[in-house]
Scaffold this active site. Sequence first.
Site, PDB file in Angstrom:
ATOM      1  N   ASP A  48      38.020  15.898  52.063  1.00 35.52           N
ATOM      2  CA  ASP A  48      36.640  16.409  52.099  1.00 35.52           C
ATOM      3  C   ASP A  48      35.784  15.676  53.125  1.00 35.52           C
ATOM      4  OD1 ASP A  48      37.387  18.071  50.156  1.00 35.52           O
ATOM      5  OD2 ASP A  48      36.156  17.197  48.544  1.00 35.52           O
ATOM      6  N   ALA A  49      35.964  14.361  53.193  1.00 34.33           N
ATOM      7  CA  ALA A  49      35.098  13.561  54.063  1.00 34.33           C
ATOM      8  C   ALA A  49      35.276  13.976  55.520  1.00 34.33           C
ATOM      9  CB  ALA A  49      35.415  12.082  53.906  1.00 34.33           C
ATOM     10  N   TYR A  51      36.282  16.940  56.582  1.00 31.71           N
ATOM     11  CA  TYR A  51      35.657  18.258  56.721  1.00 31.71           C
ATOM     12  C   TYR A  51      34.146  18.085  56.887  1.00 31.71           C
ATOM     13  CZ  TYR A  51      34.265  23.059  55.683  1.00 31.71           C
ATOM     14  OH  TYR A  51      33.710  24.311  55.761  1.00 31.71           O
ATOM     15  N   ASP A  52      33.569  17.253  56.041  1.00 27.97           N
ATOM     16  CA  ASP A  52      32.119  17.041  56.084  1.00 27.97           C
ATOM     17  C   ASP A  52      31.669  16.494  57.436  1.00 27.97           C
ATOM     18  OD1 ASP A  52      32.070  17.921  53.516  1.00 27.97           O
ATOM     19  OD2 ASP A  52      31.874  15.934  52.599  1.00 27.97           O
ATOM     20  N   SER A  97      36.625  55.381  41.670  1.00 27.74           N
ATOM     21  CA  SER A  97      37.082  54.595  40.523  1.00 27.74           C
ATOM     22  C   SER A  97      38.513  54.997  40.202  1.00 27.74           C
ATOM     23  CB  SER A  97      36.157  54.806  39.338  1.00 27.74           C
ATOM     24  OG  SER A  97      36.109  56.171  39.034  1.00 27.74           O
ATOM     25  N   LYS A 145      44.596  44.170  37.928  1.00 22.09           N
ATOM     26  CA  LYS A 145      43.246  44.729  37.879  1.00 22.09           C
ATOM     27  C   LYS A 145      42.297  43.571  37.580  1.00 22.09           C
ATOM     28  CE  LYS A 145      40.557  48.637  36.373  1.00 22.09           C
ATOM     29  NZ  LYS A 145      39.323  47.954  36.034  1.00 22.09           N
ATOM     30  N   ARG A 166      29.503  48.432  44.935  1.00 26.85           N
ATOM     31  CA  ARG A 166      29.971  49.802  44.770  1.00 26.85           C
ATOM     32  C   ARG A 166      28.823  50.760  44.466  1.00 26.85           C
ATOM     33  NH1 ARG A 166      32.026  52.426  40.162  1.00 26.85           N
ATOM     34  NH2 ARG A 166      33.344  54.188  40.694  1.00 26.85           N
ATOM     35  N   GLU A 205      37.701  42.746  45.193  1.00 21.46           N
ATOM     36  CA  GLU A 205      36.959  42.317  44.012  1.00 21.46           C
ATOM     37  C   GLU A 205      36.404  40.900  44.202  1.00 21.46           C
ATOM     38  OE1 GLU A 205      37.100  44.753  41.776  1.00 21.46           O
ATOM     39  OE2 GLU A 205      36.606  43.926  39.797  1.00 21.46           O
ATOM     40  N   LYS A 322      49.737  51.947  42.441  1.00 22.20           N
ATOM     41  CA  LYS A 322      49.347  52.833  43.539  1.00 22.20           C
ATOM     42  C   LYS A 322      50.611  53.348  44.221  1.00 22.20           C
ATOM     43  CE  LYS A 322      45.194  50.092  44.176  1.00 22.20           C
ATOM     44  NZ  LYS A 322      44.568  48.967  44.879  1.00 22.20           N
TER      45      LYS A 322
HETATM   46  S1  IVH Z   1      41.617  50.258  43.596  1.00 20.93           S
HETATM   47  C1  IVH Z   1      40.628  54.283  44.982  1.00 20.93           C
HETATM   48  N1  IVH Z   1      42.685  47.989  42.820  1.00 20.93           N
HETATM   49  O1  IVH Z   1      38.654  48.619  39.151  1.00 20.93           O
HETATM   50  C2  IVH Z   1      40.863  53.139  44.060  1.00 20.93           C
HETATM   51  N2  IVH Z   1      40.584  48.586  41.914  1.00 20.93           N
HETATM   52  O2  IVH Z   1      37.840  51.733  38.414  1.00 20.93           O
HETATM   53  C3  IVH Z   1      39.821  52.130  44.160  1.00 20.93           C
HETATM   54  N3  IVH Z   1      39.655  46.914  40.391  1.00 20.93           N
HETATM   55  O3  IVH Z   1      35.535  49.029  40.168  1.00 20.93           O
HETATM   56  C4  IVH Z   1      40.024  50.941  43.324  1.00 20.93           C
HETATM   57  N4  IVH Z   1      41.295  45.471  40.558  1.00 20.93           N
HETATM   58  O4  IVH Z   1      36.505  47.002  41.172  1.00 20.93           O
HETATM   59  C5  IVH Z   1      41.630  48.826  42.701  1.00 20.93           C
HETATM   60  N5  IVH Z   1      43.745  46.000  42.278  1.00 20.93           N
HETATM   61  C6  IVH Z   1      42.696  46.831  42.155  1.00 20.93           C
HETATM   62  C7  IVH Z   1      41.595  46.523  41.338  1.00 20.93           C
HETATM   63  C8  IVH Z   1      40.553  47.447  41.234  1.00 20.93           C
HETATM   64  C9  IVH Z   1      40.118  45.726  40.006  1.00 20.93           C
HETATM   65  C10 IVH Z   1      38.374  47.508  39.917  1.00 20.93           C
HETATM   66  C11 IVH Z   1      37.493  47.969  41.019  1.00 20.93           C
HETATM   67  C12 IVH Z   1      36.850  49.219  40.514  1.00 20.93           C
HETATM   68  C13 IVH Z   1      37.599  49.541  39.272  1.00 20.93           C
HETATM   69  C14 IVH Z   1      38.235  50.914  39.406  1.00 20.93           C
END
Ligand code: IVH
Length: 709
Positions: A48-49, A51-52, A97, A145, A166, A205, A322
């Site tokens: 740290d020092a 870096y500081d 969402s 998530k 968002r 996030e 996904k």
């Molecule tokens: S993808 C098109 N991936 O979950 C898809 N969302 O309802 C867009 N979230 O408010 C979201 N972890 O903040 C995605 N690995 C992740 C996530 C994530 C958390 C949250 C995001 C959003 C909600 C989706």
Amino acid sequence: MSLKQDGAAAQAPAPAGDSPAARADWLRAELERHNYQYYVLDAPSVPDAEYDALFRELQDIEAAHPDLLTPESPTQRVGGQPLSAFDTVRHAMPMLSLNNGFEDDDVLSFDRRCAQGLGRAAPAAEGTADLFSAAEAVEYACELKFDGLAMSLRYEGGRLVQAATRGDGETGEDVTANVRTIKAIPLRLRGDAAALPAVLEVRGEVFMYRRDFDKLNARQAEAEEKTFVNPRNAAAGSLRQLDPRITAKRPLSFFAYGLGELQGAARPGTHSAMLDWFAGLGMPVCAEREVVRGAQGLLDFYRAVGERRAALPYDIDGVVYKVNALAEQERLGFVSRAPRFALAHKFPAQEMTTVVEDIEVQVGRTGAITPVARLAPVFVGGVTVTNATLHNEDEVRRKDVHIGDTVIVRRAGDVIPEVVAVVLERRPADARAFVMPTACPVCGSHIEKLEGEVIARCTGGLICAAQRKQALLHFAQRRAMDIEGLGDKVVEQLVDQGIVHTPADLYKLGVAKLAALERMADKSATNLVAAIEASRATTLNRFVFALGIRHVGEATAKDLARHFGKLDGLMAADEAALLEVNDVGPVVAQSIANFLAEPHNVEVIEQLRAAGVHWQESEPAARAAPAPLAGKTFVLTGTLPTLAREDAKERLEAAGAKVAGSVSKKTDYVVAGAEAGSKLDKAEALGVPVIDEAAMLALLAEAQTGDQS
Ligand code: IVH
């Protein structure tokens, strides 16, 4: 799951010329590199020092040459001027969402919809995870998530130009000034400037690590500021500050998980490759991710993460699946506000609200009294919870929990459910404050709370059913009544079958009764009866220790036995008389007085005496001839010819002497045996008398105070 991110760029050579501009550039690159190592890779590269020092040097150059200051300078992360309100931002691409799933079936349906939407072969069988043959199975990117706030970061020419929440998905709030203070978020993307995209929107996030949350809350409490209920609320509250200097002091973090607008660069072919690309640009990307095929792969990932959920350093509320190929994502498209190609598979909520129907107290094995909230049943953390611990009275006051309150209950992993906070707005008019009872709910004995202690305790140590097993094991241990064979398993059965209630009942046990216990043969029953029998002849200090009075350990028991000489003397002593005993302070005196004030305890002591438990009584120390060794300090060194070191020590102490570990001017005698080392040299140097074992035994013989142990 593997770490996908490694290899920070090596240090660039310091510029040869000393122009302030060149030096500032170099310092900025250095500081960014260290930030990246520390906050993104979690692998600090300099102390740290150091870096500081670099940081201060850059600050000085920027102060002397304001024209050299850039918005991306690491010095600008401390937070700028407070805003009066956040501006509204229209997202270049909407922030959507996710659809949620809770059951395995939801995952099977999701996989089926994806496969069918992509024109894969027809399902083999309904309702199983192996709907599609391996070749036809859809490839998915699985990730966590995160339980925080969605954020869109816009980079133009590699520089962070905007950060937006968002909001409603179409428009959000401009929180750029705040987000600039988050050290895990690069102000400049890494890599060759020419190769960086003209526009890149990274979505992800903002969250807080649990360890940072705990530290922040401790700091808030210390400063008598409001504490936060959970890391998510802390992250949200910190981002919504209009004064970025406050946000700068909050330990926020970030993980990237998606793409918004992109110009001037080709999109990678898959989601997983895109996250790798982000990582290469210096964005923090969570290492807990995996590419799998088919529904079974998704469910396996869910289970594996579920098992590790409590051990993760941050809160998550599920996993996200996904479709991995971005071209396939496009083909699947969206329904209303959520993509068809993704699913959030949620874990059972770890926090829920419910109503406190009552607050009762429980008595633990050691007599600790714990207030427990009786709750309207609520499903949290995967189980139905009806009780939550409130730990102790101070905690009830601190959290301000009333009977009738609506509270947030948390159950994470296998942790005992606890009340996190009260929802004050929902407190009914007839809510009642908790009153700590004065009597133990199990045995009716008085409840004590010793000075300086947080935990209240039942004083009925010898008779309280809640403490029975503990009390018996303590009573029987080798250093107390020394009843060999009376271990956990036997005590467990004796108490559970209602055979033994207090230590006095042990002396009524016969072989037949014991032999009837599980895993107890005639021989061991006979031996145990013999051991109980033999324990009748004991010493006063062992007996006093065996009673299990709080704060009365072996040493204090010896002091008490020596001081009073007789049990009746001890039992008649009030707090003032107890305070006269060597090494007995107010807390210990109070604890002994409380124990002896409990008629049930006295009754058991009488029963034990009536059962034939006996010892040699002696004159109270005060009236006995003063021990010649009282006030004398001995040091033992080397190997003595006949006595073990511990025995010698015990004998000296019994005669009133103190045995110290090192030689000083205050030492009266050094007792030296064979191979005595540096202590002997020191004694000689200080002129402390050195004696051998025989001389020590002679001194003890003179002392003649009677060995208590
Ligand atoms: S993808 C098109 N991936 O979950 C898809 N969302 O309802 C867009 N979230 O408010 C979201 N972890 O903040 C995605 N690995 C992740 C996530 C994530 C958390 C949250 C995001 C959003 C909600 C989706």
